[in-house]
Design an enzyme around this catalytic site. Structure first.
Site, PDB file in Angstrom:
ATOM      1  N   LYS A  59       0.907  -1.176  -0.038  1.00 37.15           N
ATOM      2  CA  LYS A  59      -0.096   0.041  -0.084  1.00 37.15           C
ATOM      3  C   LYS A  59       0.793   1.240   0.058  1.00 37.15           C
ATOM      4  O   LYS A  59       1.750   1.366   0.704  1.00 37.15           O
ATOM      5  CB  LYS A  59      -0.755  -0.046   1.292  1.00 37.15           C
ATOM      6  CG  LYS A  59      -2.028   1.090   1.422  1.00 37.15           C
ATOM      7  CD  LYS A  59      -2.817   0.720   2.685  1.00 37.15           C
ATOM      8  CE  LYS A  59      -4.142   1.697   2.613  1.00 37.15           C
ATOM      9  NZ  LYS A  59      -4.869   1.232   3.967  1.00 37.15           N
ATOM     10  N   SER A  72      -9.709   1.130   2.834  1.00 35.59           N
ATOM     11  CA  SER A  72      -8.905   2.005   1.909  1.00 35.59           C
ATOM     12  C   SER A  72      -7.788   1.081   1.310  1.00 35.59           C
ATOM     13  O   SER A  72      -7.166   1.792   0.386  1.00 35.59           O
ATOM     14  CB  SER A  72      -8.281   3.146   2.813  1.00 35.59           C
ATOM     15  OG  SER A  72      -7.665   2.321   3.570  1.00 35.59           O
ATOM     16  N   SER A 125      -9.754  -1.244   6.908  1.00 33.10           N
ATOM     17  CA  SER A 125      -9.174  -1.210   5.280  1.00 33.10           C
ATOM     18  C   SER A 125      -8.437  -2.396   5.016  1.00 33.10           C
ATOM     19  O   SER A 125      -8.047  -2.323   3.636  1.00 33.10           O
ATOM     20  CB  SER A 125      -8.380   0.013   5.832  1.00 33.10           C
ATOM     21  OG  SER A 125      -9.042   0.961   5.258  1.00 33.10           O
TER      22      SER A 125
HETATM   23  N1  GLN Z   1     -13.281   2.854   6.237  1.00 36.48           N
HETATM   24  C1  GLN Z   1     -12.687   3.443   7.539  1.00 36.48           C
HETATM   25  C2  GLN Z   1     -12.276   4.800   7.538  1.00 36.48           C
HETATM   26  O1  GLN Z   1     -12.693   5.397   6.416  1.00 36.48           O
HETATM   27  C3  GLN Z   1     -11.224   2.654   7.875  1.00 36.48           C
HETATM   28  C4  GLN Z   1     -10.371   3.010   7.177  1.00 36.48           C
HETATM   29  C5  GLN Z   1      -9.032   2.488   7.444  1.00 36.48           C
HETATM   30  O2  GLN Z   1      -9.154   1.249   8.127  1.00 36.48           O
HETATM   31  N2  GLN Z   1      -7.934   2.923   7.248  1.00 36.48           N
HETATM   32  O3  GLN Z   1     -11.804   5.423   8.428  1.00 36.48           O
END
Ligand code: GLN
Length: 488
Positions: A79, A154, A178
């Site tokens: 990532k 994400s 994410s």
């Molecule tokens: N979807 C969650 C957020 O927008 C989790 C994001 C993540 O785990 N980085 O914060």
């Protein structure tokens, strides 16, 4: 068998028996990226030159009969919020455009020392804030199972790349889901270790009490292999856990699961889309086939996890992102006036969702009264959620639930409505808030041929039992071996 169908152990076998060279293996994946990534758009950058050099070095060592680590010469991609010293680490944000880190994240150092070769950086929601990868400031990633759909987020670039077998595995990061939610959407295996198991050193911070790095793979066994390498104490991360004994993720993965007690939160039923509910009940039946004891449990604070997380995470994000002001760090909007410089730097170079979180977070932390109403209250609820889980884990080994309340949604479907996007985190947030390990594994396909994942959650630091059940389930099912037909 096609190379794209092989596990890490099998790839390591091919390399060590000299049936393939590392350069050939790397080229195989680079060619897949060339062929498929125009459609999927998972990769932000490729370092073919650096990766080829590293592959050549391992090949020379093997050819000369020098000892090499078992996984030497296997390519990987990560990532784009993880620092390496060759490619850009911008967390998909314009404020970090072109930033090349002077140092390497601990996880990447460990994997490099174990012989893995980093060849690419993968797309994400800006600063890992989002559930669809549509918040990337570069471009949107598509779901390999149907390009009109979101890969989740994400870490959507990481899960899409693994789903299309453009890399044997990837790393993602998980703050509130994410790794797991996009793994569910892309039909791959995504593991969030217990908080503290994996070093955060060199990972661009989002919310420091929640962020964890973990593997995205095609099997739980591969996830355990990667955890053996990255799941160790790091003196460079003061929140890194130091176990009394060396943590073993892979050893014992085959020990079987007969008699394991599994809790299924009864509160989830009202929240599940019909296709998810149906596949989930089939999964529970399989767990019973494996000899597990499956029973309903209560997690009464499930729904409170969303407002709690969306106060705690933005508050921490506001503090972490304050450094990107164009003076201390980040791209600068040049101006004669200091006020305009600050203002424009942060409004021009940070995306809408990131700005929203900074505002929410700063509000939640602002005055004593306001922070008492929001931040302190959220911390208290987080503590109660933790107690709820601890209570369940007194009588149960693991908790199982779907990873996401819905199957993958179409790109564009949720971009106008932040709150509906936040709701896709309903089932992943609890284990982020209490800090336990959790994995998403493929549990089948809905009527439209889209993948649906199931999540196994463990007590804090009981990562091994989570991996053991995931492995046992994968031993009697084949969903995790399926590759989208246009990419097989
Ligand atoms: N979807 C969650 C957020 O927008 C989790 C994001 C993540 O785990 N980085 O914060």
């Amino acid at each position: 068998m096609e190379i794209s169908e092989l596990t890490l152990l099998e790839l390591s076998g091919l390399l060590n028996s000299k049936q393939i060279t590392s350069v050939e293996l790397l080229n195989y994946y680079l060619n897949r990226v060339k062929e498929y990534d125009e459609d999927v758009r998972a990769f932000l950058e490729i370092d073919a030159e650096g990766a080829t050099e590293a592959a050549q070095e391992w090949d020379n060592k093997r050819a000369n009969g020098e000892p090499v680590p078992p996984f030497a010469g296997i390519p990987m991609a990560v990532k784009g919020n993880m620092a390496d010293t060759r490619m850009v680490t911008d967390a998909a944000s314009q404020i970090l455009a072109g930033f090349v880190s002077p140092y390497e994240a601990t996880v990447l150092k460990r994997l490099r020392e174990a012989g893995f070769i980093l060849f690419g950086k993968l797309n994400l929601d800006e600063f890992a804030m989002g559930s669809s990868t549509e918040n990337s400031s570069h471009f949107t990633t598509h779901n390999p199972w149907n390009l009109d759909y979101s890969p989740g987020g994400s870490s959507g670039g990481s899960t899409a790349a693994v789903a299309a077998r453009m890399t044997p595995f990837a790393l993602g990061s998980d703050t509130g889901g994410s790794i797991r939610q996009p793994a569910s959407f892309c039909g791959v295996t995504g593991f969030k270790p217990s908080y503290g198991r994996v070093s955060r050193y060199g990972i661009i911070s989002f919310a420091s009490t929640l962020d964890q790095v973990g593997p995205i793979t095609t099997s739980a066994q591969d996830a355990a292999i990667i955890m053996n390498i990255i799941g160790q104490h790091d003196p460079n991360d003061s929140t890194s856990y130091m176990p009394d004994t060396e943590a073993e993720y892979l050893q014992g993965i085959d020990a079987g699961v007969e008699g394991l007690r599994i809790g299924v939160p009864k509160e989830i039923v009202d929240h599940l889309a019909p296709d998810v509910a149906e596949l989930f009940s089939l999964t529970l039946a399989k767990l019973e086939d494996l000899g597990c004891i499956v029973e309903e449990v209560e997690l009464p604070r499930l729904e409170l996890c969303i407002p709690t997380y969306y106060v705690v995470a933005p508050a921490e994000a506001a503090a972490n992102l304050a450094r990107y002001d164009g003076i201390k760090y980040g791209k600068r909007y040049e101006s004669e006036s200091l006020e305009e410089l600050y203002l424009k730097t942060r409004t021009e170079y940070l995306g809408v969702e990131v700005q929203r979180r900074i505002m929410l977070g700063n509000l939640a932390l602002s005055s004593k009264e306001v922070s008492g109403d929001y931040y302190m209250k959220a911390q208290k609820v987080r503590q109660v959620v933790r107690q709820d889980f601890e209570e369940v884990f007194k009588s149960y080994d693991l908790i199982v639930a779907p990873t996401s309340p819905t199957s993958p949604f179409k790109l564009g479907d949720k971009t106008e409505d932040a709150v509906s996007m936040y709701y896709s985190d309903l089932l992943t947030l609890p284990s982020s808030l209490y800090g336990g390990a959790a994995i998403s594994i493929p549990a089948g396909f809905n009527g439209d041929g889209l993948p649906v994942g199931v999540q196994i959650m463990g007590a804090v630091f009981d990562d091994a039992t989570v991996l053991r059940l995931a492995h046992a389930y994968q031993a009697i099912t084949e969903h995790h071996t399926c590759i989208p037909k246009d990419f097989s």
